[in-house]
Design a protein around this motif. Structure first.
Motif, PDB file in Angstrom:
ATOM      1  N   ALA A   1       0.843  -1.202   0.000  1.00  0.00           N
ATOM      2  CA  ALA A   1       0.000   0.000   0.000  1.00  0.00           C
ATOM      3  C   ALA A   1       0.877   1.250   0.000  1.00  0.00           C
ATOM      4  CB  ALA A   1      -0.924  -0.003   1.217  1.00  0.00           C
ATOM      5  N   GLY A   2       1.998   1.156  -0.713  1.00  0.00           N
ATOM      6  CA  GLY A   2       2.975   2.231  -0.692  1.00  0.00           C
ATOM      7  C   GLY A   2       2.970   3.100  -1.933  1.00  0.00           C
TER       8      GLY A   2
ATOM      9  N   GLU B   1      -5.165  -5.970  -6.134  1.00  0.00           N
ATOM     10  CA  GLU B   1      -4.808  -7.241  -5.513  1.00  0.00           C
ATOM     11  C   GLU B   1      -3.961  -7.027  -4.265  1.00  0.00           C
ATOM     12  OE1 GLU B   1      -2.466 -11.432  -6.630  1.00  0.00           O
ATOM     13  OE2 GLU B   1      -2.719  -9.842  -8.136  1.00  0.00           O
ATOM     14  N   GLU B   2      -2.948  -6.176  -4.368  1.00  0.00           N
ATOM     15  CA  GLU B   2      -2.063  -5.960  -3.228  1.00  0.00           C
ATOM     16  C   GLU B   2      -2.756  -5.209  -2.103  1.00  0.00           C
ATOM     17  OE1 GLU B   2       2.426  -6.051  -5.030  1.00  0.00           O
ATOM     18  OE2 GLU B   2       1.368  -4.135  -5.065  1.00  0.00           O
ATOM     19  N   LEU B   3      -3.630  -4.278  -2.439  1.00  0.00           N
ATOM     20  CA  LEU B   3      -4.379  -3.561  -1.411  1.00  0.00           C
ATOM     21  C   LEU B   3      -5.311  -4.498  -0.640  1.00  0.00           C
ATOM     22  CD1 LEU B   3      -5.237  -0.295  -3.365  1.00  0.00           C
ATOM     23  CD2 LEU B   3      -3.832  -0.420  -1.300  1.00  0.00           C
ATOM     24  N   MET B   4      -5.951  -5.419  -1.356  1.00  0.00           N
ATOM     25  CA  MET B   4      -6.821  -6.390  -0.685  1.00  0.00           C
ATOM     26  C   MET B   4      -5.997  -7.314   0.224  1.00  0.00           C
ATOM     27  SD  MET B   4      -9.901  -5.681  -1.404  1.00  0.00           S
ATOM     28  CE  MET B   4     -10.671  -7.148  -0.727  1.00  0.00           C
TER      29      MET B   4
ATOM     30  N   ILE C   1      -5.842   2.141   3.245  1.00  0.00           N
ATOM     31  CA  ILE C   1      -6.141   1.072   2.287  1.00  0.00           C
ATOM     32  C   ILE C   1      -7.535   1.216   1.701  1.00  0.00           C
ATOM     33  CG2 ILE C   1      -6.455  -1.416   2.035  1.00  0.00           C
ATOM     34  CD1 ILE C   1      -4.343  -1.715   4.312  1.00  0.00           C
ATOM     35  N   ARG C   2      -8.526   1.442   2.561  1.00  0.00           N
ATOM     36  CA  ARG C   2      -9.902   1.555   2.063  1.00  0.00           C
ATOM     37  C   ARG C   2     -10.062   2.744   1.128  1.00  0.00           C
ATOM     38  NH1 ARG C   2     -13.547   1.826   7.158  1.00  0.00           N
ATOM     39  NH2 ARG C   2     -15.114   2.308   5.559  1.00  0.00           N
TER      40      ARG C   2
ATOM     41  N   HIS D   1      -1.162   9.431  -5.085  1.00  0.00           N
ATOM     42  CA  HIS D   1      -1.824   8.118  -5.160  1.00  0.00           C
ATOM     43  C   HIS D   1      -1.624   7.549  -6.561  1.00  0.00           C
ATOM     44  CE1 HIS D   1      -5.065   5.098  -4.849  1.00  0.00           C
ATOM     45  NE2 HIS D   1      -5.520   5.574  -5.987  1.00  0.00           N
ATOM     46  N   TYR D   2      -0.872   6.445  -6.651  1.00  0.00           N
ATOM     47  CA  TYR D   2      -0.609   5.839  -7.953  1.00  0.00           C
ATOM     48  C   TYR D   2      -1.078   4.396  -7.955  1.00  0.00           C
ATOM     49  CZ  TYR D   2       1.683   4.571 -12.316  1.00  0.00           C
ATOM     50  OH  TYR D   2       1.930   4.150 -13.608  1.00  0.00           O
ATOM     51  N   ARG D   3      -2.053   4.101  -8.830  1.00  0.00           N
ATOM     52  CA  ARG D   3      -2.568   2.747  -9.020  1.00  0.00           C
ATOM     53  C   ARG D   3      -2.003   2.200 -10.331  1.00  0.00           C
ATOM     54  NH1 ARG D   3      -7.552   1.175  -6.406  1.00  0.00           N
ATOM     55  NH2 ARG D   3      -7.452  -0.600  -7.839  1.00  0.00           N
TER      56      ARG D   3
END
Length: 535
Positions: A448-449, A455-458, A496-497, A509-511
């Protein structure tokens, strides 16, 4: 359990809390209580190196409009223009106020205030003190004022553990733990001000000290206050690539502003490949440039070359950076500095107005713990100290206009039910906190960095929920370390949420699975419903 009544409680003793206390004391003859979980001179503010923005009338190259434009551009669509203008217009008064309290900003040989340049600023407008010790210089000056004020009472080594919220959703005080004696105290207050700073310790790599555990944000959220934009974490691009006491020494952006260059370990410049502004692009862009270069080539760090800065200027501007590097065997006059990104600042926080008002009556927030919509998705360098001083001053004026009689003890069911939870010892299994904290921090850094995916956040959220179940202390804890872990768990969940909700990339914030920026910029909000009184 002890009990106390006071008109004003300030939780936190960084620049935001100290400045609020000073301004409030100037406007009222009533007692002001500061609660700090450490000593008075240990806070996140102390480690602020770069400086404070000042739109000074003598700086003819600058203007409020130009600063607002720079702030809006860095904020990536989420900075409120009215808030930016409001704060910018008050910067010169804020600087003059700090000088009146004894802050000695650095001056040129001609006795003029020195201004430096930092990333994404279009002109020099950053005032600094002690070379690279601006936060420390301001905090020490304010501490001196506070300690001489008989109206300001200080609870040192005291942890705020829960806010008193009555059945009308009004904040009526706070429960605190004296870390020295282990005794609890209920403090009834008409106004509770959260000034607890940030939450960098939720990440394995951070420039924040060990006390930055998101306590105030967690307290407010637990109490039912709305939090905003928690997904926007600023990872500073240049932290010294050594860890000491759980944090990494910051290499100020001002070093690049004065001419230092980022290079790969192979000696190649690289930031221009990611943005035409190169090393002085906004922090999120420079951080991701470093991150991707390190990941692509397997570097453990990149290098910051200071050879372009004259030696005498380096010595005058960055004495603390020189000293910190020397302690790790680095002579920056001969060798470049090994740097890598680290969690540095949270743009989100408790939703507030520019006067510090939260969504709960009687509860206020200033500084990094709050979110005024000034920083948007990515904070412009050195805007944070300016924001906390301006908002603190506005809040003090607001509170001085209210009738703040000393409150009485409450007979409210919801408050008394909460107090009863801290009068009982219902402890069972005692977890070893240290490895749980480390697991949380490593999970947040890895999943969460700087770069995130669904997937990684979940996976990160799953770890947080498992750690919370193992910890199993929703209210009273055994000690301050457990309360800080409780805060870290709440803060991690909120980050995270919020990151899961934002299916785009914007600012800090980068997704990776949603790399594009949406045409419409929207804030994110989270809040929880208060638990019913079952007493």
């Amino acid at each position: 359990m002890k009990f106390r009544q006071t008109p004003y409680v300030i939780i936190g003793s960084g620049i935001a809390g100290l400045y609020t206390a000073i301004k409030l004391s100037e406007k009222t003859d009533r007692e002001i209580l500061i609660i700090t979980k450490s000593g008075l001179r240990e806070s996140n503010s102390r480690y602020a190196q770069g400086g404070i923005v000042g739109i000074l009338p003598e700086n003819i190259e600058d203007s409020v409009e130009l600063h607002v434009q720079d702030t809006l551009k860095a904020g990536s669509g989420l900075t409120d223009p009215d808030v930016a203008r409001f704060i910018s217009e008050r910067s010169a008064v804020a600087v003059a106020d700090l000088i009146s309290y004894g802050v000695n900003f650095d001056k040129s040989p001609e006795k003029k205030v020195e201004l430096t340049l930092e990333g994404a600023h279009s002109v020099r407008r950053i005032l600094h003190a002690g070379g690279d010790a601006t936060g420390r210089s301001i905090e020490l000056a304010l501490c001196s004022v506070v300690e001489k004020d008989p109206k300001i009472l200080i609870y040192r080594q005291t942890q705020a553990v829960d806010l008193l919220i009555d059945s009308d959703n009004t904040c009526k005080g706070v429960i605190v733990l004296d870390k020295t004696t282990g005794e609890y105290e209920t403090v009834y207050a008409n106004s509770v001000i959260i000034a607890t700073g940030g939450a960098g310790q939720v990440y394995a790599r951070t420039t924040n000290p060990q006390i930055a555990t998101g306590d105030g944000i967690a307290l407010a959220y637990r109490a039912g206050a709305t939090v905003q934009n928690m997904e926007f974490i600023q990872f500073h691009p240049t932290a010294l690539d050594f860890e000491e006491n759980g944090s990494r020494f910051l290499i100020s952006e001002s070093v690049r502003g004065e001419g230092a260059k980022l290079k790969t370990p192979d000696g190649e410049s690289f930031t221009h490949k990611y943005d035409e502004r190169g090393d002085l692009a906004p922090r999120d862009i420079v951080t991701r440039a470093i991150y991707f270069e390190m990941k692509r080539h397997g570097y453990e760090h990149v290098l910051l070359d200071t050879s372009t800065i004259p030696e005498e200027k380096l010595k005058a501007r960055f004495p603390n950076i020189i000293k910190a590097c020397e302690e790790h065997g680095i002579d920056i006059f001969k060798k470049p500095i090994p740097v890598s990104p680290a969690a540095h600042y949270i743009m989100g926080g408790i939703k507030t107005t520019v006067r510090g008002e939260t969504s709960l009556k009687g509860l206020y927030a200033v500084g990094e713990a709050g979110c005024t919509s000034f920083h948007g998705a990515n904070r412009l360098a050195s805007n944070s100290l300016l924001e906390c001083v301006v908002v603190a001053s506005e809040l003090a004026q607001l509170l001085s206009e209210q009738n703040e009689d000393v409150p009485s003890e409450s007979s409210d069911c919801r408050i008394n039910c909460l107090i009863s939870k801290y009068e009982k010892n219902n402890f069972g299994y005692k977890p070893d906190i240290a490895p749980l904290v480390q697991q949380l921090r490593e999970t947040m850094w890895g999943k969460a960095g700087i770069v995130k995916t669904e997937e990684e956040l979940m996976e990160a959220l799953k770890v947080v929920n498992e750690l919370r179940l193992e910890f199993n202390q929703p209210y009273k804890c055994r000690n301050a370390e457990e309360y800080e872990f409780r805060s870290l768990l709440t803060t991690a969940e909120l980050i995270i949420r919020s990151a899961l909700m934002r299916k785009e990339s914007r600012g800090g914030h980068y997704r990776e699975d949603f790399p594009e920026t949406s045409d419409v910029a929207c804030d994110s909000y989270l809040s929880k419903q208060p638990e019913p009184c079952l007493c």
